[in-house]
Design an enzyme around this catalytic site. Structure first.
Site, PDB file in Angstrom:
ATOM      1  N   LYS A  22       0.850  -1.209   0.000  1.00 48.46           N
ATOM      2  CA  LYS A  22       0.000   0.000   0.000  1.00 48.46           C
ATOM      3  C   LYS A  22       0.879   1.249   0.000  1.00 48.46           C
ATOM      4  O   LYS A  22       0.666   2.168  -0.788  1.00 48.46           O
ATOM      5  CB  LYS A  22      -0.878   0.012   1.239  1.00 48.46           C
ATOM      6  N   ASN A  23       1.885   1.260   0.870  1.00 52.91           N
ATOM      7  CA  ASN A  23       2.677   2.479   1.055  1.00 52.91           C
ATOM      8  C   ASN A  23       3.724   2.695  -0.027  1.00 52.91           C
ATOM      9  O   ASN A  23       4.422   3.703  -0.016  1.00 52.91           O
ATOM     10  CB  ASN A  23       3.302   2.501   2.448  1.00 52.91           C
ATOM     11  N   CYS A 116      -5.103  12.477  12.285  1.00 59.01           N
ATOM     12  CA  CYS A 116      -5.887  11.240  12.355  1.00 59.01           C
ATOM     13  C   CYS A 116      -5.654  10.655  13.746  1.00 59.01           C
ATOM     14  O   CYS A 116      -5.021  11.260  14.590  1.00 59.01           O
ATOM     15  CB  CYS A 116      -5.444  10.266  11.274  1.00 59.01           C
ATOM     16  N   ARG A 121       0.018  14.692  12.541  1.00 56.24           N
ATOM     17  CA  ARG A 121       0.459  14.446  11.159  1.00 56.24           C
ATOM     18  C   ARG A 121       0.693  15.772  10.391  1.00 56.24           C
ATOM     19  O   ARG A 121       0.018  16.078   9.418  1.00 56.24           O
ATOM     20  CB  ARG A 121      -0.540  13.578  10.400  1.00 56.24           C
ATOM     21  N   ASP A 304       4.527   0.760  12.044  1.00 54.52           N
ATOM     22  CA  ASP A 304       3.313   0.127  11.506  1.00 54.52           C
ATOM     23  C   ASP A 304       3.155  -1.313  11.961  1.00 54.52           C
ATOM     24  O   ASP A 304       2.137  -1.929  11.666  1.00 54.52           O
ATOM     25  CB  ASP A 304       3.316   0.168   9.966  1.00 54.52           C
ATOM     26  N   ARG A 396      -8.671  -0.451   4.580  1.00 60.14           N
ATOM     27  CA  ARG A 396      -7.814   0.517   3.897  1.00 60.14           C
ATOM     28  C   ARG A 396      -6.471  -0.104   3.525  1.00 60.14           C
ATOM     29  O   ARG A 396      -5.841   0.304   2.544  1.00 60.14           O
ATOM     30  CB  ARG A 396      -7.545   1.727   4.802  1.00 60.14           C
TER      31      ARG A 396
HETATM   32  C1  EPZ Z   1       4.026   7.011   6.098  1.00 64.73           C
HETATM   33  O1  EPZ Z   1       3.215   8.034   6.636  1.00 64.73           O
HETATM   34  C2  EPZ Z   1       3.127   5.787   6.029  1.00 64.73           C
HETATM   35  N1  EPZ Z   1       1.995   6.054   5.151  1.00 64.73           N
HETATM   36  C3  EPZ Z   1       2.628   5.426   7.430  1.00 64.73           C
HETATM   37  O2  EPZ Z   1       1.881   4.221   7.314  1.00 64.73           O
HETATM   38  C4  EPZ Z   1       3.842   5.159   8.327  1.00 64.73           C
HETATM   39  O3  EPZ Z   1       3.393   4.908   9.635  1.00 64.73           O
HETATM   40  C5  EPZ Z   1       4.760   6.385   8.329  1.00 64.73           C
HETATM   41  O4  EPZ Z   1       5.139   6.713   6.962  1.00 64.73           O
HETATM   42  C6  EPZ Z   1       6.033   6.150   9.132  1.00 64.73           C
HETATM   43  O5  EPZ Z   1       6.709   5.045   8.609  1.00 64.73           O
HETATM   44  C7  EPZ Z   1       2.186   6.014   3.809  1.00 64.73           C
HETATM   45  O6  EPZ Z   1       3.277   5.758   3.323  1.00 64.73           O
HETATM   46  C8  EPZ Z   1       0.980   6.279   2.961  1.00 64.73           C
HETATM   47  P1  EPZ Z   1       5.975  10.457   8.192  1.00 64.73           P
HETATM   48  P2  EPZ Z   1       3.764   9.576   6.650  1.00 64.73           P
HETATM   49  O7  EPZ Z   1       5.864  11.685   7.387  1.00 64.73           O
HETATM   50  O8  EPZ Z   1       4.525   9.838   5.418  1.00 64.73           O
HETATM   51  C9  EPZ Z   1       6.185  13.760  11.522  1.00 64.73           C
HETATM   52  C10 EPZ Z   1       0.110   2.760   7.721  1.00 64.73           C
HETATM   53  O9  EPZ Z   1      -0.297   2.238   8.767  1.00 64.73           O
HETATM   54  N2  EPZ Z   1       6.149  14.717  10.411  1.00 64.73           N
HETATM   55  O10 EPZ Z   1       7.197   9.611   8.095  1.00 64.73           O
HETATM   56  O11 EPZ Z   1       2.603  10.450   6.960  1.00 64.73           O
HETATM   57  C11 EPZ Z   1       4.825  13.092  11.736  1.00 64.73           C
HETATM   58  O12 EPZ Z   1       4.001  13.902  12.550  1.00 64.73           O
HETATM   59  C12 EPZ Z   1       0.496   4.224   7.712  1.00 64.73           C
HETATM   60  O13 EPZ Z   1       0.252   2.155   6.632  1.00 64.73           O
HETATM   61  C13 EPZ Z   1       6.367  16.060  10.680  1.00 64.73           C
HETATM   62  O14 EPZ Z   1       6.592  16.450  11.820  1.00 64.73           O
HETATM   63  O15 EPZ Z   1       4.729   9.507   7.902  1.00 64.73           O
HETATM   64  C14 EPZ Z   1       5.175  11.794  12.410  1.00 64.73           C
HETATM   65  O16 EPZ Z   1       5.303  12.008  13.796  1.00 64.73           O
HETATM   66  C15 EPZ Z   1       0.243   4.885   9.054  1.00 64.73           C
HETATM   67  N3  EPZ Z   1       6.309  16.958   9.662  1.00 64.73           N
HETATM   68  C16 EPZ Z   1       6.535  11.446  11.802  1.00 64.73           C
HETATM   69  O17 EPZ Z   1       7.040  12.655  11.195  1.00 64.73           O
HETATM   70  C17 EPZ Z   1       6.049  16.565   8.370  1.00 64.73           C
HETATM   71  O18 EPZ Z   1       6.038  17.435   7.459  1.00 64.73           O
HETATM   72  C18 EPZ Z   1       6.473  10.363  10.743  1.00 64.73           C
HETATM   73  O19 EPZ Z   1       5.668  10.837   9.720  1.00 64.73           O
HETATM   74  C19 EPZ Z   1       5.819  15.197   8.121  1.00 64.73           C
HETATM   75  C20 EPZ Z   1       5.876  14.290   9.148  1.00 64.73           C
END
Ligand code: EPZ
Length: 418
Positions: A22-23, A116, A121, A304, A396
């Site tokens: 998915k990701n 969420c 996020r 995850d 999802r």
């Molecule tokens: C991706 O989400 C995945 N989703 C998530 O999978 C996964 O948990 C996550 O990466 C971490 O591995 C997809 O790929 C579609 P991040 P993403 O940006 O990109 C902070 C699942 O269960 N952050 O790495 O949204 C954020 O708040 C889902 O399949 C900022 O502060 O994750 C979080 O604490 C859930 N500023 C941390 O980084 C930003 O601009 C990780 O977020 C962006 C993120």
């Protein structure tokens, strides 16, 4: 309301085939906006999130067709560069279209993605990257607008190795003028798959999978065919399901490198794990040993997989500590596991799990995707019946989840109850 109903206590047996990730496929679908033409994406999992992404593309004038896990996208008639609130509200990953639209069309207007269940996020790192590439970013009535006549390469340091920010910036930089370096980039396998997809389109990206990614901008990109990597989180979820039910299960279509941390933790917990390049066999044994785990960006233990692994540890012979370092609120499954008899207390960003002899089936609620999977996994091992509600979260991210479990002998069914 749809529920997944599980009658626990039945060991699983047999072979389960992992679907496409998915990701990986979500950013790849977004990346198709960087070129005009017909894409063919093999091993696409049919998930609610993929459907949502295709609806978003449709709202931009981009047609898509899905059949037998093959997704065809035709971007030739793109009409708009504005992503509607309805799509972005449903799925944060919709925001991944901003980089491609900005780079290809010089404009993108995207509704602010909501937070969420697992945290606020934010998207500050995405926007920092776009501004570093020369885009003008403005906010207004719940939307973000990014504009640039032509993006220009730059050096960008990410305060946190954000997966989404790394992907969005990598996509935007692929059509920027000159050289871009992303430092402290996320190293997840899905980043590598996206980089391979972009390079096949004609991009010039090096270093994906490491913390420094270098992108040499090109003038244009072309439509291609691509096969999505297997879903390491789905595979990991089935590994834990086999372990908690003391089963003997073979999970095929994996990339063993991607499962190293999960396999190692299961071995620490006393589970027999036999992993090779194309499959992993899990043989649950007598007892589960307590382990301490901390979620970290890849190649650390994946956030995850935290909820699913916690379900296993509720039955360990002793006390385990699970620390969630990636998201600020990813313990929503704890109160639900407690309803099943688990003994868990939360201390700041850690959960202290004291193993119990048995779990009892209960009516529980899926609060987010992986929490829902964890509750089904706990239900497989619990005494009696567990009914999981709000399963749209699970659908999802898990293709044919119930069907795959039933094929392994689990007493699981999806019902529609008032
Ligand atoms: C991706 O989400 C995945 N989703 C998530 O999978 C996964 O948990 C996550 O990466 C971490 O591995 C997809 O790929 C579609 P991040 P993403 O940006 O990109 C902070 C699942 O269960 N952050 O790495 O949204 C954020 O708040 C889902 O399949 C900022 O502060 O994750 C979080 O604490 C859930 N500023 C941390 O980084 C930003 O601009 C990780 O977020 C962006 C993120």
């Amino acid at each position: 309301m749809k529920r997944i109903v599980i009658e626990g206590g039945t060991p699983l047996r047999g072979i389960v085939h992992t679907s496409g990730a998915k990701n990986a496929v979500l950013p790849i679908i977004a990346a198709s906006l960087l070129a005009q033409g017909e894409f063919t994406i093999y091993d696409t999992p049919w998930l609610a999130d993929v459907e949502t992404m295709c609806e978003l593309l449709d709202s931009l004038g981009v047609s898509s067709d899905f059949q037998d896990n093959i997704l065809r996208i035709d971007t030739a008639n793109l009409q708009k560069t504005e992503a509607h609130y309805d799509c972005v509200r449903k799925m944060r990953a919709s925001f991944l279209v901003m980089g491609p639209l900005l780079a290809k069309y010089g404009h993108a207007k995207i509704s602010l993605p909501g937070g969420c269940a697992i945290g606020s996020r934010p998207i500050d790192l995405h926007l920092k990257g776009f501004e570093a590439l020369g885009a003008k970013v403005t906010f207004g009535d719940g939307y973000i607008v990014a504009q640039a006549a032509k993006l220009k390469g730059n050096k960008i340091y990410l305060d946190f190795p954000s997966v989404g920010a790394t992907e969005n910036i990598m996509m935007a930089a692929s059509l920027a003028e000159g050289h871009t370096v992303i430092e402290n980039a996320a190293e997840e396998p899905e980043i590598v798959d996206l980089s391979n997809f972009l390079n096949a389109m004609g991009a010039k990206i090096k270093g994906a999978g490491t913390s420094v990614i270098r992108i040499e901008g090109v003038d244009s990109l072309s439509a291609i065919r691509h096969t999505v990597i297997p879903d390491r989180i789905e595979a990991g979820s089935f590994m834990v399901a086999a372990a908690i039910t003391k089963s003997d299960v073979l999970i095929t279509n994996i990339i063993d490198e991607h499962l190293k941390s999960v396999a190692a933790k299961l071995q620490d917990a006393g589970v027999n794990v036999d992993i090779s390049y194309d499959g992993v066999r899990i043989q649950g044994t007598g007892e589960i040993y307590p382990v301490d785990l901390k979620t970290l960006p890849y190649p650390g233990f994946p956030t995850d997989m935290q909820a699913q692994f916690m379900a296993l540890l509720t039955l360990a012979r002793g006390t385990s500590i699970v620390t969630e370092t990636v998201f600020e609120n990813r313990f929503m499954h704890v109160p639900e596991l407690r309803k099943m008899g688990a003994d868990i207390r939360i201390e700041d960003r850690s959960a202290v799990i004291s193993g119990v002899e048995r779990l009892q089936g209960a009516d529980v609620r899926s609060t987010d995707l992986r929490a829902g999977a964890a509750l089904v996994i706990a239900g497989l091992a619990a005494d009696g019946i567990t009914r999981v509600s709000h399963i749209h979260h699970i659908l999802r991210g898990y293709e044919n989840f119930c069907e795959k479990l039933m094929a392994l002998g689990a007493k699981v069914k999806m019902v529609d109850e008032p």
